[in-house]
Write a protein that holds these residues in place. Structure first.
Motif, mmCIF file in Angstrom:
data_model
loop_
_atom_site.group_PDB
_atom_site.id
_atom_site.type_symbol
_atom_site.label_atom_id
_atom_site.label_comp_id
_atom_site.label_asym_id
_atom_site.label_seq_id
_atom_site.Cartn_x
_atom_site.Cartn_y
_atom_site.Cartn_z
ATOM 1 N N LEU A 28 0.709 -1.267 0.071
ATOM 2 C CA LEU A 28 0.023 -0.017 0.108
ATOM 3 C C LEU A 28 0.760 1.286 -0.175
ATOM 4 C CD1 LEU A 28 -2.723 -1.114 2.443
ATOM 5 C CD2 LEU A 28 -2.938 -0.964 0.009
ATOM 6 N N ASP A 29 0.194 2.355 -0.139
ATOM 7 C CA ASP A 29 0.823 3.661 -0.298
ATOM 8 C C ASP A 29 1.243 4.217 1.068
ATOM 9 O OD1 ASP A 29 1.805 6.233 -0.508
ATOM 10 O OD2 ASP A 29 0.104 6.786 -2.097
ATOM 11 N N PRO A 30 2.332 4.519 1.712
ATOM 12 C CA PRO A 30 2.349 4.948 3.062
ATOM 13 C C PRO A 30 1.734 6.546 3.203
ATOM 14 C CG PRO A 30 4.583 4.085 2.192
ATOM 15 C CD PRO A 30 3.383 3.794 1.024
ATOM 16 N N ALA A 31 1.892 7.210 2.339
ATOM 17 C CA ALA A 31 1.251 8.567 2.227
ATOM 18 C C ALA A 31 0.011 8.462 2.671
ATOM 19 C CB ALA A 31 1.424 9.348 1.102
ATOM 20 N N LYS A 32 -0.936 7.630 1.695
ATOM 21 C CA LYS A 32 -2.365 7.485 1.976
ATOM 22 C C LYS A 32 -2.764 6.852 3.542
ATOM 23 C CE LYS A 32 -3.365 6.768 -2.924
ATOM 24 N NZ LYS A 32 -4.204 6.372 -3.691
ATOM 25 N N ILE A 33 -2.025 5.798 3.945
ATOM 26 C CA ILE A 33 -2.146 5.430 5.184
ATOM 27 C C ILE A 33 -1.719 6.299 6.242
ATOM 28 C CG2 ILE A 33 -1.386 3.567 6.786
ATOM 29 C CD1 ILE A 33 -3.122 2.417 4.458
ATOM 30 N N GLY A 34 -1.004 7.037 6.043
ATOM 31 C CA GLY A 34 -0.444 8.085 7.070
ATOM 32 C C GLY A 34 -1.678 9.189 7.008
#
Length: 322
Positions: A252-258
């Motif tokens: 997954l995308d770390p920026a979206k999860i963050g």
């Protein structure tokens, strides 16, 4: 198992579930019951020892059968059920031994409340022929975290853990073995970040909730494996990078999860898991249940209990009707 029987000063739940008893043994030189060779010689239970009307001897034995029936080497004798100075509170004395070590008889005593539903030593625990049924129902209704294994909740193992907790990391290989050995069980992970001692635990829990939301349960377990593996990186200085790497390994995308981790929805999910832990009076991680019964996974991780004995406990509990 013998080392577990002889270890001292553990939580009473471990005493009841894993037969952890005091190292002090009583020497009964007289009034011993006749017994077959190789069996412990329990002292005769005098009628004067049974002054309380409740619980009955049959009820105590039913509870002990549920708690200890997985261990075919263990035998016991209900020695006394006595009134106490506290109205409605009875004192129960049980003598416990092993067939493989019949000379050592260890005493166990606890108190039972007037409603017959709780026992007391240094904490309050459920009592009765079905002591774990209320906890089982609560977990079935409210433990809705990421899951794996069987889809049905016919049998359920629920793990409460903190990503920053070293003991939680230590039990992960054991949890993997349980998943492999019990494919008919529904496994659930519940976040219980201990924020008073672990600064990054809540952030890791929030990330995990968002990973499960965006990537599903399979992605969650990939994230969890990576987060536990790199647990030393869960510090104020490096947790963003460590959790971001775990997210990447989950695909997954770390920026979206963050970004998701700051949302009210993510915070509400973690808060619900924490509330469930508090309602169950859980005060430490890891805590693991099979069909509502706490199981000593941590003792296996600490080499205090063989994994095969843990399997016996799980398999035995699964045979009991809810």
């Amino acid at each position: 198992m013998q080392s577990a029987l002889r270890s001292a000063s553990r939580r009473v739940s471990a005493v009841i579930l894993a037969a952890t008893l005091s190292t002090a043994a009583l020497a009964f030189a007289q009034d011993a019951q006749p017994s077959a060779p190789g069996e412990p010689q329990f002292p005769l239970a005098n009628a004067a020892n049974f002054t309380a009307a409740s619980p009955t001897k049959a009820e105590v034995n039913a509870f002990l059968n549920v708690s200890w029936g997985y261990d075919k080497d263990r035998v016991w004798n209900v020695y006394a059920i006595e009134k106490t100075q506290a109205a409605g509170i009875s004192r129960v004395v049980v003598q416990v031994a092993q067939k493989s070590n019949p000379q050592q008889i260890s005493p166990l005593s606890f108190f039972v409340t007037s409603d017959g539903k709780h026992l007391i030593t240094n904490e309050i625990l459920p009592f009765g022929a079905h002591p774990y049924v209320e906890t089982r129902h609560l977990l079935t209704e409210r433990a809705n975290g990421p899951s794996r294994g069987a889809a049905a909740k016919t049998h359920e193992i629920v793990e409460f853990a903190d990503f920053e907790c070293p003991h939680c990391k230590a039990i992960q290989p054991i949890m993997e073995r349980l998943v492999q050995d019990f494919p008919q069980v529904h496994f659930v992970f519940e976040n219980f970040p201990l924020t008073s001692i672990h600064s990054e635990a809540e952030k890791a829990a929030l990330y995990s909730v968002c990973v499960a939301k965006q990537g599903g349960d399979a992605a969650f377990y990939k994230f969890a494996d990576a987060a536990f593996e790199n647990q030393n990186g869960l510090t104020p200085e490096s947790s963003d990078a460590t959790l971001g790497d775990a997210v990447t390994k989950a695909g997954l995308d770390p920026a979206k999860i963050g970004s998701c981790s700051y949302t009210a929805e993510a915070k509400s999910a973690v808060a619900a898991s924490i509330a469930l832990a508090h309602d169950l009076q859980i005060d430490e991680t890891p805590t693991v249940y099979i069909d509502g019964r706490p199981i000593p996974v941590g003792e296996v991780a600490n080499n205090q209990l063989p994994y095969e004995k843990l399997k016996d406990i799980v398999a035995f509990q699964m045979q009991i009707e809810p």
